[in-house]
Scaffold this active site. Structure first.
Site, PDB file in Angstrom:
ATOM      1  N   TYR A 124       0.966  -1.179  -0.010  1.00  0.00           N
ATOM      2  CA  TYR A 124      -0.089  -0.104   0.174  1.00  0.00           C
ATOM      3  C   TYR A 124       0.921   1.208  -0.069  1.00  0.00           C
ATOM      4  CZ  TYR A 124      -4.196   2.589   1.889  1.00  0.00           C
ATOM      5  OH  TYR A 124      -5.168   3.439   1.914  1.00  0.00           O
ATOM      6  N   HIS A 129      -2.048   7.577  -2.982  1.00  0.00           N
ATOM      7  CA  HIS A 129      -3.235   6.768  -3.098  1.00  0.00           C
ATOM      8  C   HIS A 129      -3.716   6.523  -1.495  1.00  0.00           C
ATOM      9  CE1 HIS A 129      -6.072   3.438  -3.548  1.00  0.00           C
ATOM     10  NE2 HIS A 129      -5.400   2.735  -2.707  1.00  0.00           N
ATOM     11  N   GLU A 195      -7.224  -1.671  -9.802  1.00  0.00           N
ATOM     12  CA  GLU A 195      -6.069  -0.897  -9.016  1.00  0.00           C
ATOM     13  C   GLU A 195      -4.893  -1.140  -9.868  1.00  0.00           C
ATOM     14  OE1 GLU A 195      -5.857  -2.265  -4.808  1.00  0.00           O
ATOM     15  OE2 GLU A 195      -7.266  -0.848  -4.315  1.00  0.00           O
ATOM     16  N   GLU A 197      -1.577  -1.433 -10.275  1.00  0.00           N
ATOM     17  CA  GLU A 197      -0.151  -1.679  -9.727  1.00  0.00           C
ATOM     18  C   GLU A 197       0.672  -2.348 -10.569  1.00  0.00           C
ATOM     19  OE1 GLU A 197      -1.095  -3.883  -6.105  1.00  0.00           O
ATOM     20  OE2 GLU A 197      -2.890  -2.874  -5.695  1.00  0.00           O
ATOM     21  N   GLN A 236     -15.602  -4.244   0.603  1.00  0.00           N
ATOM     22  CA  GLN A 236     -14.232  -3.950   1.013  1.00  0.00           C
ATOM     23  C   GLN A 236     -14.623  -2.868   2.281  1.00  0.00           C
ATOM     24  OE1 GLN A 236     -11.539  -1.943  -1.260  1.00  0.00           O
ATOM     25  NE2 GLN A 236     -10.041  -1.502   0.307  1.00  0.00           N
TER      26      GLN A 236
HETATM   27 MN    MN Z   1      -4.145  -3.319  -4.073  1.00  0.00          MN
END
Ligand code: MN
Length: 411
Positions: A124, A129, A195, A197, A236
């Site tokens: 994270y 973000h 997301e 990434e 979530q």
């Molecule tokens: Mn993630």
């Protein structure tokens, strides 16, 4: 380096790249290949032609369903194989030039998940973000939790649902707590998100009890991929306290098929952001540990053209991969070849560079306009989410291709 292979302009797969993947065709079973231009070089046939005769290794690793055994040869061997391929593709008299079927068009092959992922960890590590999410979900005045600048926050994800680019994802069902409700309801998620990434693949194992220091960390990284950590924001929000993400994340994570090696990425290193307050000694590192990798996210509704919805860059990461790995192993946790470590959503400073719809639509407060196919707050059924990434410097380009997955309706 000049290659005899035709490389289209702006190709991600230049002679400077040589990324590894697993492919098959109608006529051949799964095996190791490298991408060059619009083609794939079949390493099994290259070996049979004698291209690797000066390198001593177990050739069986080339005819394999994953890269794990190949990567386990160690960088000493895999780098040598990569350099030999570069030389052969530049040598006008190469044995590969007259080897039938050694080069196959990429659109004629099926790409597979490149590694068998034993364990998957998601960090994270983008301060932009984490700050955006903290502002939306908690407290704008204290967006970052007290630990955030002292350690790279992460959680253990699920490896079984990691899929390769091209495979679809199903809209997840689960518990959500709608506004003004005191008890949850069961439904298909109404807030499916991507997301943006990047992931890195572990190339060398450690033993239980051992730690990896920041100086040596990159020796344990084989290479990098693009990674879409699909997320269901409504699930979530209800489930994540106090232990973090669970079913909102493990219904699918997509990765790009070609692993770009750390050697190919070396020219694109740069200095990361300043870290203040000072980190503990085991997290300190010298030298350039961040990478200048341009990233973009596109949404393509069914039968429509694609729209770029975000442009970000891997260089924004607050915590770099070496720090992530040092932290991950500081307690003696071991890593294995094929383990995948993902960065966390990579957002930039302004609202054109946010790495999730959660941020782009600011939790659904506004919409993101598409060139074709309407507007979005989150991802709709039959939308395809595409992520691309490349490095470019002094006329040299090294890219990742793409990770693309369609969101199908809930089963
Ligand atoms: Mn993630």
């Amino acid at each position: 380096m000049n290659t005899w292979v035709q490389i289209p302009q702006n190709s991600d797969f230049t002679i400077h790249n040589i990324p590894f993947g697993i492919f098959s065709t109608n006529n051949t079973n799964m095996r190791v290949g490298i991408a060059i231009g619009d083609e794939v070089l079949d390493l099994v046939l290259a070996e049979k032609a004698g291209a690797f005769k000066n390198i001593s290794f177990d050739i069986n690793v080339l005819e394999s369903k994953t890269l794990n055994d190949f990567i386990s040869l160690g960088k000493e061997i895999t780098s040598k194989i990569r350099e030999t391929i570069q030389q052969e593709l530049c040598n006008e008299n190469s044995v590969l030039k007259n080897t039938d079927n050694v080069l196959i068009l990429q659109n004629k092959v099926t790409m597979h998940l490149p590694v068998s992922v034993g364990d998957y960890t998601d960090f994270y590590s983008s301060i932009e973000h984490a700050t955006n999410v903290g502002i939306m979900f908690r407290d704008p005045a204290n967006a970052l939790l007290p630990n955030w600048k002292h350690l790279p926050v992460g959680y253990h994800g699920r490896a079984s649902s990691i899929i390769v680019s091209g495979e679809p994802v199903y809209r997840p069902k689960g518990q959500v707590l709608p506004p003004n409700h005191t008890t949850p309801i069961f439904q298909a998620s109404a807030r499916v998100d991507f997301e943006l990434e990047m992931g890195f693949v572990i190339g060398k194992e450690t033993k239980l009890g051992e730690t990896i220091n920041t100086e040596k960390a990159e020796e344990y990284i084989f290479g990098k991929v693009l990674f879409n950590d699909w997320s269901a924001r409504d699930i979530q929000k209800w489930e994540y306290i106090p232990l973090g993400p669970f079913l909102a994340k493990n219904f699918g994570s997509s990765m790009s098929p070609w692993i770009v090696t750390m050697e190919a990425l070396a020219p694109f290193k740069l200095q990361g952001p300043d870290q203040e307050p000072e980190v503990l000694p085991y997290l300190k590192c010298d030298g350039l540990k961040n990478y200048d990798i341009n990233l973009e996210v596109l949404i393509q509704p069914e039968n429509c053209e694609e729209t770029v919805v975000s442009k970000s860059n891997f260089k924004y990461m607050y915590w770099n991969m070496s720090q992530q790995l040092a932290h991950h192993t500081i307690n003696g946790c071991n890593v294995k070849v094929g383990d995948l470590m993902a960065s966390g959503t990579i957002s930039g400073k302004d609202d054109t560079s946010y790495g999730s719809m959660l941020e782009l639509s600011w939790a659904g407060k506004h919409t993101v306009k598409l060139n074709e196919g309407g507007e979005r707050k989150f991802i709709q059924d039959n939308d395809t989410v595409i992520m691309r990434g490349y490095c470019e410097k002094d006329g040299i380009r090294v890219g990742f291709g793409e990770v693309s997955s369609k969101l199908l309706p809930a089963l």
